[in-house]
Design a protein around this motif. Structure first.
Motif, mmCIF file in Angstrom:
data_model
loop_
_atom_site.group_PDB
_atom_site.id
_atom_site.type_symbol
_atom_site.label_atom_id
_atom_site.label_comp_id
_atom_site.label_asym_id
_atom_site.label_seq_id
_atom_site.Cartn_x
_atom_site.Cartn_y
_atom_site.Cartn_z
ATOM 1 N N ALA A 155 0.820 -1.206 0.000
ATOM 2 C CA ALA A 155 0.000 0.000 0.000
ATOM 3 C C ALA A 155 0.854 1.256 0.000
ATOM 4 C CB ALA A 155 -0.918 -0.001 1.219
ATOM 5 N N SER A 156 2.060 1.157 0.585
ATOM 6 C CA SER A 156 2.911 2.318 0.816
ATOM 7 C C SER A 156 2.114 3.385 1.573
ATOM 8 C CB SER A 156 3.502 2.828 -0.492
ATOM 9 O OG SER A 156 4.412 1.877 -1.010
ATOM 10 N N GLY A 157 2.565 4.627 1.514
ATOM 11 C CA GLY A 157 1.830 5.655 2.238
ATOM 12 C C GLY A 157 1.962 5.493 3.736
ATOM 13 N N ILE A 158 1.407 6.451 4.484
ATOM 14 C CA ILE A 158 1.539 6.444 5.935
ATOM 15 C C ILE A 158 0.183 6.471 6.623
ATOM 16 C CG2 ILE A 158 3.839 7.477 5.986
ATOM 17 C CD1 ILE A 158 2.494 10.192 6.480
ATOM 18 N N ASP A 159 -0.895 6.233 5.922
ATOM 19 C CA ASP A 159 -2.215 6.242 6.533
ATOM 20 C C ASP A 159 -2.536 4.891 7.153
ATOM 21 O OD1 ASP A 159 -2.894 8.882 5.741
ATOM 22 O OD2 ASP A 159 -3.288 8.158 3.727
ATOM 23 N N GLY A 160 -3.178 4.904 8.315
ATOM 24 C CA GLY A 160 -3.725 3.694 8.900
ATOM 25 C C GLY A 160 -2.723 2.749 9.507
ATOM 26 N N VAL A 161 -1.494 3.202 9.761
ATOM 27 C CA VAL A 161 -0.460 2.287 10.259
ATOM 28 C C VAL A 161 -0.766 1.845 11.689
ATOM 29 C CG1 VAL A 161 1.996 2.017 10.741
ATOM 30 C CG2 VAL A 161 1.267 3.295 8.735
ATOM 31 N N ILE A 162 -1.173 2.786 12.559
ATOM 32 C CA ILE A 162 -1.510 2.421 13.934
ATOM 33 C C ILE A 162 -2.727 1.500 13.956
ATOM 34 C CG2 ILE A 162 -2.258 3.323 16.178
ATOM 35 C CD1 ILE A 162 -0.620 5.852 15.555
ATOM 36 N N SER A 163 -3.705 1.766 13.101
ATOM 37 C CA SER A 163 -4.889 0.909 13.037
ATOM 38 C C SER A 163 -4.511 -0.511 12.640
ATOM 39 C CB SER A 163 -5.894 1.479 12.034
ATOM 40 O OG SER A 163 -6.364 2.747 12.440
ATOM 41 N N ALA A 164 -3.605 -0.636 11.648
ATOM 42 C CA ALA A 164 -3.176 -1.961 11.217
ATOM 43 C C ALA A 164 -2.446 -2.685 12.336
ATOM 44 C CB ALA A 164 -2.284 -1.846 9.983
ATOM 45 N N ALA A 165 -1.594 -1.972 13.063
ATOM 46 C CA ALA A 165 -0.876 -2.579 14.180
ATOM 47 C C ALA A 165 -1.840 -2.984 15.296
ATOM 48 C CB ALA A 165 0.170 -1.619 14.719
ATOM 49 N N THR A 166 -2.888 -2.198 15.492
ATOM 50 C CA THR A 166 -3.899 -2.553 16.483
ATOM 51 C C THR A 166 -4.578 -3.864 16.121
ATOM 52 O OG1 THR A 166 -4.302 -0.216 16.981
ATOM 53 C CG2 THR A 166 -6.023 -1.773 17.605
ATOM 54 N N GLY A 167 -4.787 -4.072 14.820
ATOM 55 C CA GLY A 167 -5.358 -5.344 14.375
ATOM 56 C C GLY A 167 -4.471 -6.519 14.706
ATOM 57 N N VAL A 168 -3.148 -6.331 14.568
ATOM 58 C CA VAL A 168 -2.208 -7.403 14.941
ATOM 59 C C VAL A 168 -2.286 -7.660 16.446
ATOM 60 C CG1 VAL A 168 0.209 -8.089 15.014
ATOM 61 C CG2 VAL A 168 -0.676 -6.876 13.007
ATOM 62 N N ALA A 169 -2.297 -6.587 17.234
ATOM 63 C CA ALA A 169 -2.369 -6.734 18.690
ATOM 64 C C ALA A 169 -3.672 -7.388 19.134
ATOM 65 C CB ALA A 169 -2.209 -5.370 19.355
ATOM 66 N N ALA A 170 -4.740 -7.169 18.357
ATOM 67 C CA ALA A 170 -6.040 -7.743 18.710
ATOM 68 C C ALA A 170 -6.056 -9.264 18.618
ATOM 69 C CB ALA A 170 -7.126 -7.163 17.810
ATOM 70 N N THR A 171 -5.061 -9.846 17.971
ATOM 71 C CA THR A 171 -4.961 -11.309 17.928
ATOM 72 C C THR A 171 -4.422 -11.880 19.236
ATOM 73 O OG1 THR A 171 -2.683 -11.366 17.057
ATOM 74 C CG2 THR A 171 -4.485 -11.175 15.453
ATOM 75 N N GLY A 172 -4.022 -10.995 20.158
ATOM 76 C CA GLY A 172 -3.452 -11.440 21.414
ATOM 77 C C GLY A 172 -1.940 -11.413 21.438
ATOM 78 N N THR A 173 -1.332 -10.936 20.353
ATOM 79 C CA THR A 173 0.128 -10.861 20.270
ATOM 80 C C THR A 173 0.614 -9.506 20.752
ATOM 81 O OG1 THR A 173 0.095 -12.294 18.321
ATOM 82 C CG2 THR A 173 2.111 -11.060 18.729
ATOM 83 N N PRO A 174 1.501 -9.456 21.759
ATOM 84 C CA PRO A 174 2.088 -8.167 22.144
ATOM 85 C C PRO A 174 2.755 -7.535 20.921
ATOM 86 C CG PRO A 174 2.662 -9.863 23.742
ATOM 87 C CD PRO A 174 2.034 -10.570 22.572
ATOM 88 N N THR A 175 2.437 -6.278 20.654
ATOM 89 C CA THR A 175 2.830 -5.654 19.391
ATOM 90 C C THR A 175 3.445 -4.285 19.631
ATOM 91 O OG1 THR A 175 1.020 -6.797 18.241
ATOM 92 C CG2 THR A 175 1.997 -4.895 17.123
ATOM 93 N N THR A 176 4.503 -4.006 18.888
ATOM 94 C CA THR A 176 5.098 -2.671 18.850
ATOM 95 C C THR A 176 5.017 -2.161 17.421
ATOM 96 O OG1 THR A 176 6.621 -3.010 20.708
ATOM 97 C CG2 THR A 176 7.254 -1.372 19.079
ATOM 98 N N VAL A 177 4.629 -0.907 17.260
ATOM 99 C CA VAL A 177 4.579 -0.300 15.934
ATOM 100 C C VAL A 177 5.556 0.870 15.906
ATOM 101 C CG1 VAL A 177 2.541 1.069 16.596
ATOM 102 C CG2 VAL A 177 3.132 0.806 14.174
ATOM 103 N N LEU A 178 6.386 0.913 14.864
ATOM 104 C CA LEU A 178 7.362 1.986 14.669
ATOM 105 C C LEU A 178 6.840 2.930 13.595
ATOM 106 C CD1 LEU A 178 10.180 3.256 15.129
ATOM 107 C CD2 LEU A 178 11.045 1.699 13.344
ATOM 108 N N VAL A 179 6.630 4.194 13.970
ATOM 109 C CA VAL A 179 6.102 5.188 13.032
ATOM 110 C C VAL A 179 6.916 6.469 13.141
ATOM 111 C CG1 VAL A 179 3.742 4.305 13.058
ATOM 112 C CG2 VAL A 179 4.405 6.046 14.717
ATOM 113 N N GLY A 180 6.840 7.272 12.077
ATOM 114 C CA GLY A 180 7.360 8.627 12.124
ATOM 115 C C GLY A 180 6.293 9.574 12.629
#
Length: 362
Positions: free
Chosen positions: A197-222
């Motif tokens: 997709a590239s771009g910088i929209d929705g990155v935190i939302s996507a990481a939240t989806g990963v965390a919602a699986t029960g996996t501790p998640t860190t997201v690196l953003v600018g």
């Protein structure tokens, strides 16, 4: 076993049988220690040096999507080796028209091909292993002596995130820095990115989806990706405990590297050539360094935790403190854009000087 596991086993078996080095994208899930496989952590920097052109490839096997690493594409373009592209999805992603053999095969066929190889070519892989060790020592020499900037953040993520953690990486500089500085490790670390997709929209939302699986998640953003998806914090904010049907306390850490407005463009050749004021007006995004204040205000309003760090040691301690159901926290790091750009340049120069010695580094 899912397809990713089968592909990982097939690629590792091929590398063991051939002796070829594995230039692994972090998102391939192969940037890890594999028995009998030379996994290069720093090919992005190695391929920028005269050493790489003195070690031209006779053949290349690419599995999957286009790599993040631009020097890899340019290296292949310069030397034009026999180039087999394993592309089961038939994407034909070959921007430089370098592929000489296009294969729509599965992992079983790669494994079978590995079994037809008679003996590994050990010299080629060992030279890559030595060069990668040299690069690692040169990188550490720069990063350990200087303040925490973008390269150091990417390196620390690999060092400190606990086993079984997930790392979601934003586009722009974060994915490039992770590709350059995240080292192979024995502990499992699943890396995700939205490269298609590239771009910088929705990155935190996507990481939240990963965390919602029960996996501790860190997201690196600018800082720009952070501001573009503040709404994604709502999805990560635990307003109702799991016992009452709520999301159950996602374990999500948002690491924000604030370089003052999308300064990836300062790495372009135009920087330093055109008028500095015009460059800033056209290719940076104000306000500069507002992420910490924004995160602090949001944390006070919503009740999550905010940390502002300035050192690699402090960042490492926070990253290692992952607890299931730990909720949302934001870590902000202010980065001087000029110092950051200069550090990237010095790292590349240090790697080239180290390799120019011609001796394996300790």
């Amino acid at each position: 076993m899912w397809d990713g596991d089968r592909w990982a086993e097939a690629v590792a078996e091929f590398c063991r049988a051939s002796g070829w080095p594995l230039l692994a994208e972090p998102c391939s899930q192969l940037r890890r220690e594999l028995d009998g496989v030379v996994v290069t952590d720093h090919h992005d920097l190695l391929l920028r040096t005269p050493w790489a052109d003195a070690e031209p490839p006779g053949a290349v096997l690419r599995v999957g999507g286009a790599p993040t690493c631009k020097p890899l594409r340019l290296w292949i373009e310069r030397h034009r080796p026999a180039f087999a592209f394993v592309d089961p999805a038939s994407t034909w992603a070959d921007a430089s028209f370098s592929v000489s053999l296009h294969l729509t095969i599965g992992p079983e066929a790669v494994t079978e091909a590995a079994r037809t190889l008679l003996s590994p070519e050990s010299g080629w892989g060992q030279r890559w292993a030595d060069a990668d060790s040299c690069a690692a020592a040169a990188i550490d020499g720069v990063l350990d002596a200087e303040s925490l900037l973008e390269a150091g953040v990417a390196r620390q993520l690999g060092r400190s995130l606990p086993a079984g953690h997930a790392l979601y990486v934003s586009n722009s500089m974060p994915v490039r820095d992770v590709d350059s500085y995240l080292r192979a490790r024995a502990e499992p670390l699943t890396v995700h990115a939205s490269r298609g997709a590239s771009g910088i929209d929705g990155v935190i939302s996507a990481a939240t989806g990963v965390a919602a699986t029960g996996t501790p998640t860190t997201v690196l953003v600018g800082d720009l990706a952070f501001r573009h998806d503040l709404g994604g914090l709502v999805g990560a904010f635990d307003t109702e405990p799991a016992a009452h049907g709520g999301p159950g306390g996602l374990d999500l850490t948002v690491v924000v590297v604030d370089n003052g407005g999308g300064t990836i463009f300062s790495f372009l050749p135009a920087h330093g050539v055109i008028d500095a004021g015009a460059f800033d007006r056209l290719l940076t995004t104000p306000p500069a360094h507002a992420s910490a204040e924004l995160a602090s205000g949001l944390s006070a309003a919503l009740g999550f935790v905010h940390h502002r760090v300035q050192s690699s040691e402090a960042l490492g301690e926070l990253l290692a403190q992952s607890q299931p159901g730990g909720g949302l926290r934001i870590i902000t790091i202010d980065v001087d854009a000029d110092a950051n750009r200069n550090q990237h340049r010095r790292i590349a120069e240090a790697v080239e000087i180290a390799l120019d010695g011609g001796e394996p580094c300790p």
